[in-house]
Design an enzyme around this catalytic site. Sequence first.
Site, PDB file in Angstrom:
ATOM      1  N   LYS A 185      32.501  43.099  35.116  1.00 18.85           N
ATOM      2  CA  LYS A 185      31.876  41.991  34.383  1.00 18.85           C
ATOM      3  C   LYS A 185      30.987  41.180  35.321  1.00 18.85           C
ATOM      4  O   LYS A 185      29.842  40.892  35.013  1.00 18.85           O
ATOM      5  CB  LYS A 185      32.977  41.117  33.763  1.00 18.85           C
ATOM      6  CG  LYS A 185      32.462  39.936  32.997  1.00 18.85           C
ATOM      7  CD  LYS A 185      33.600  39.174  32.336  1.00 18.85           C
ATOM      8  CE  LYS A 185      33.083  37.850  31.803  1.00 18.85           C
ATOM      9  NZ  LYS A 185      34.129  37.046  31.164  1.00 18.85           N
ATOM     10  N   GLU A 237      36.776  45.090  45.265  1.00 15.92           N
ATOM     11  CA  GLU A 237      37.348  46.439  45.156  1.00 15.92           C
ATOM     12  C   GLU A 237      36.333  47.385  44.503  1.00 15.92           C
ATOM     13  O   GLU A 237      36.109  48.512  44.965  1.00 15.92           O
ATOM     14  CB  GLU A 237      38.632  46.414  44.302  1.00 15.92           C
ATOM     15  CG  GLU A 237      39.794  45.681  44.930  1.00 15.92           C
ATOM     16  CD  GLU A 237      39.839  44.196  44.597  1.00 15.92           C
ATOM     17  OE1 GLU A 237      38.792  43.627  44.205  1.00 15.92           O
ATOM     18  OE2 GLU A 237      40.911  43.588  44.744  1.00 15.92           O
ATOM     19  N   GLY A 273      37.571  39.546  30.672  1.00 17.16           N
ATOM     20  CA  GLY A 273      37.793  40.883  31.233  1.00 17.16           C
ATOM     21  C   GLY A 273      38.916  41.635  30.537  1.00 17.16           C
ATOM     22  O   GLY A 273      38.792  42.807  30.182  1.00 17.16           O
ATOM     23  N   ARG A 274      40.046  40.946  30.321  1.00 15.16           N
ATOM     24  CA  ARG A 274      41.200  41.629  29.740  1.00 15.16           C
ATOM     25  C   ARG A 274      41.072  41.813  28.227  1.00 15.16           C
ATOM     26  O   ARG A 274      41.971  42.354  27.588  1.00 15.16           O
ATOM     27  CB  ARG A 274      42.482  40.874  30.092  1.00 15.16           C
ATOM     28  CG  ARG A 274      42.461  39.400  29.756  1.00 15.16           C
ATOM     29  CD  ARG A 274      43.604  38.660  30.442  1.00 15.16           C
ATOM     30  NE  ARG A 274      43.561  37.214  30.250  1.00 15.16           N
ATOM     31  CZ  ARG A 274      42.889  36.375  31.024  1.00 15.16           C
ATOM     32  NH1 ARG A 274      42.150  36.842  32.017  1.00 15.16           N
ATOM     33  NH2 ARG A 274      42.916  35.070  30.796  1.00 15.16           N
ATOM     34  N   GLU A 276      48.098  37.672  32.620  1.00  9.88           N
ATOM     35  CA  GLU A 276      46.933  36.952  33.141  1.00  9.88           C
ATOM     36  C   GLU A 276      46.540  35.844  32.150  1.00  9.88           C
ATOM     37  O   GLU A 276      46.001  34.812  32.547  1.00  9.88           O
ATOM     38  CB  GLU A 276      45.758  37.919  33.380  1.00  9.88           C
ATOM     39  CG  GLU A 276      44.706  37.369  34.325  1.00  9.88           C
ATOM     40  CD  GLU A 276      43.729  38.431  34.846  1.00  9.88           C
ATOM     41  OE1 GLU A 276      43.931  38.943  35.956  1.00  9.88           O
ATOM     42  OE2 GLU A 276      42.766  38.742  34.142  1.00  9.88           O
ATOM     43  N   HIS A 295      66.784  56.626  30.733  1.00 11.95           N
ATOM     44  CA  HIS A 295      67.509  57.225  31.861  1.00 11.95           C
ATOM     45  C   HIS A 295      67.245  56.471  33.160  1.00 11.95           C
ATOM     46  O   HIS A 295      67.466  57.005  34.242  1.00 11.95           O
ATOM     47  CB  HIS A 295      67.132  58.702  31.981  1.00 11.95           C
ATOM     48  CG  HIS A 295      67.600  59.488  30.793  1.00 11.95           C
ATOM     49  ND1 HIS A 295      68.853  60.045  30.723  1.00 11.95           N
ATOM     50  CD2 HIS A 295      67.003  59.738  29.604  1.00 11.95           C
ATOM     51  CE1 HIS A 295      68.999  60.630  29.546  1.00 11.95           C
ATOM     52  NE2 HIS A 295      67.892  60.459  28.843  1.00 11.95           N
ATOM     53  N   LYS A 308      42.100  36.358  46.633  1.00  9.24           N
ATOM     54  CA  LYS A 308      40.796  36.979  46.916  1.00  9.24           C
ATOM     55  C   LYS A 308      40.123  36.283  48.093  1.00  9.24           C
ATOM     56  O   LYS A 308      39.600  36.920  49.005  1.00  9.24           O
ATOM     57  CB  LYS A 308      39.864  36.838  45.701  1.00  9.24           C
ATOM     58  CG  LYS A 308      40.193  37.704  44.517  1.00  9.24           C
ATOM     59  CD  LYS A 308      39.060  37.572  43.512  1.00  9.24           C
ATOM     60  CE  LYS A 308      39.448  38.066  42.147  1.00  9.24           C
ATOM     61  NZ  LYS A 308      38.462  37.762  41.120  1.00  9.24           N
TER      62      LYS A 308
HETATM   63  O1  F6P Z   1      35.145  43.021  35.752  1.00  5.77           O
HETATM   64  P1  F6P Z   1      35.237  42.295  37.045  1.00  5.77           P
HETATM   65  O2  F6P Z   1      34.307  41.122  37.115  1.00  5.77           O
HETATM   66  O3  F6P Z   1      35.003  43.252  38.196  1.00  5.77           O
HETATM   67  O4  F6P Z   1      36.684  41.700  37.187  1.00  5.77           O
HETATM   68  C1  F6P Z   1      37.814  42.523  37.205  1.00  5.77           C
HETATM   69  C2  F6P Z   1      39.068  41.744  36.951  1.00  5.77           C
HETATM   70  O5  F6P Z   1      39.245  40.751  37.938  1.00  5.77           O
HETATM   71  C3  F6P Z   1      39.801  39.580  37.345  1.00  5.77           C
HETATM   72  O6  F6P Z   1      38.841  38.608  37.302  1.00  5.77           O
HETATM   73  C4  F6P Z   1      40.944  39.038  38.147  1.00  5.77           C
HETATM   74  O7  F6P Z   1      41.893  39.987  38.423  1.00  5.77           O
HETATM   75  C5  F6P Z   1      40.200  40.028  35.947  1.00  5.77           C
HETATM   76  O8  F6P Z   1      40.291  38.992  35.047  1.00  5.77           O
HETATM   77  C6  F6P Z   1      39.132  41.003  35.644  1.00  5.77           C
HETATM   78  O9  F6P Z   1      39.478  41.794  34.555  1.00  5.77           O
END
Ligand code: F6P
Length: 551
Positions: free
Chosen positions: A211, A217, A273-274, A359, A390, A514
């Site tokens: 987003k 990452e 995002g979620r 979240e 199990h 972060k």
């Molecule tokens: O889509 P982006 O901006 O890379 O963010 C990834 C994720 O990181 C967060 O901002 C925090 O973990 C989430 O809310 C989001 O889904």
Amino acid sequence: MNADGRTRLHQTPEWAALVKHREQLGEVRLREMFAADPGRGTGWTLRVGDLHVDYSKHLVTDETLALLQELAAATGVSGLRDAMFRGERINITEDRAVLHTALRAPRDAVIEVDGENVVPKVHAVLDKMAGFADRVRSGEWTGHTGRRIRNVVNIGIGGSDLGPAMAYEALRAFTDRSLTLRFVSNVDGADLHEAVRDLDPAETLFIIASKTFTTIETITNATSARSWLLDGLGGDEKAVAKHFVALSTNAEKVSGFGIDTANMFEFWDWVGGRYSFDSAIGLSLMIAIGPDRFREMLDGFHLVDEHFRTAPAESNVPLLMGLLGVWYGSFLGAQSHAVLPYSHYLSKFTAYLQQLDMESNGKSVDREGKPVQWQTGPVVWGTPGTNGQHAYYQLIHQGTKLIPADFIGFARPVDELSEELKAQHDLLMANFFAQTQALAFGKTPDEVRAEGVPEELVPHKTFRGDHPTTTILARELTPSVLGQLVALYEHKVFVQGAIWNIDSFDQWGVELGKVLAKRVEPALTEGADVPGLDPSTGALVAAYRELRGRR
Ligand SMILES: O=P(O)(O)OC[C@H]1O[C@](O)(CO)[C@@H](O)[C@@H]1O
């Protein structure tokens, strides 16, 4: 009462009435409740779309439900819901509208944000996604060397990974089996390594899903993926245009990374995002299942949106599920909530719900910024049912904790299974029904004795029962049913956030880690001093450097 004159949740008469009711209710015994009302098993069920929802095995009476409904009314759940659907900025700390419901609205709907109807934009992106998905699926879109795309690798994390990864697993039976889909999220290089080690770069498309397009990452993995691709294709930078597309709200960062914005699929800041896998973030899924199936899934979401928006309170399923969670968490002290799908295809469903729920509702200040005096979101956990039986079901059955659970199952296995494998479905579902029965009604000491069990073993073999469950049953797991299920949980989470008076749409709690990671990294690589590093972490960093062979 607050300094600003607002009555806080735990000071409302509706809250007090529930506290009192809880005391008066004492121990709830499901055996007794069913004996007193044999119609409970058939009467305490609701239907939404294709989902049959049974809530008879809950530790509640008619009065409990009525008092919970009064709490929902007093806390303005329906008002906040309507404000969300209208596109008001109910995400107050980020000053944003919350409009994932617009992502699945029909083409002729009108939903405005700041006076602009967003539905045409949503459908323009869906159309662009459909055009691209069709070209990849048909082989018309080729890689840099002219070879057909056979592998699609989605690189993203959190909401830019969990939704499409979960839905791809869920709908595998509807996917084009000639395509390989992989999902890379972890910044651990092993994730990308394992995802691409057996792939041919000439046949591989990377979808960079972020987003913000700033998530470390994702950008790190995307950069490494680009190197892998260019190494494999002789280093011609022009290859990137045929092998990389982006899903983002941030065109500037996308083009800064080197992806042509013509190959970018857009969404907007009013999509959390979620809550985003039915936006452009679902492109990998759309390539896998095709645009028509994707639309069926969106229609499933929309069906539950409409139910949540319009169904009366007593038959509103997300409202009821939200209220039951409030009852257990805020009044009976439950700390967690298990989601137990009896479907191999839903193996990632609970992991997806963890982000959606935790979240969203893992907050400890209310919308006014005051510390909450009540429990908020539960720890959500679980894995597909029979495997869990199990492993950890022992604790649910005989441990000391109250763990409300959702059981999700289907009447039919998927069509493509062999007849022999389809026959196993009845055994799977026999377990499904048996577990909710055992959890609710247990086994009394007398029943154990009647089996001739020696007296000293009777306590060990007794099951107390009274473990509450919701059963969600559908005919089969189709794209529409998956959309319905996800929307159900989205709105359940909404209801709880509304009652607890928290902002379910921000996620400030992930920021600190972060920032600190960025600060600590130079200490690991260069041994740089980190200002203000605490003694414990400082010693660990030193140990890491030594083990890593850096002094
Ligand atoms: O889509 P982006 O901006 O890379 O963010 C990834 C994720 O990181 C967060 O901002 C925090 O973990 C989430 O809310 C989001 O889904």
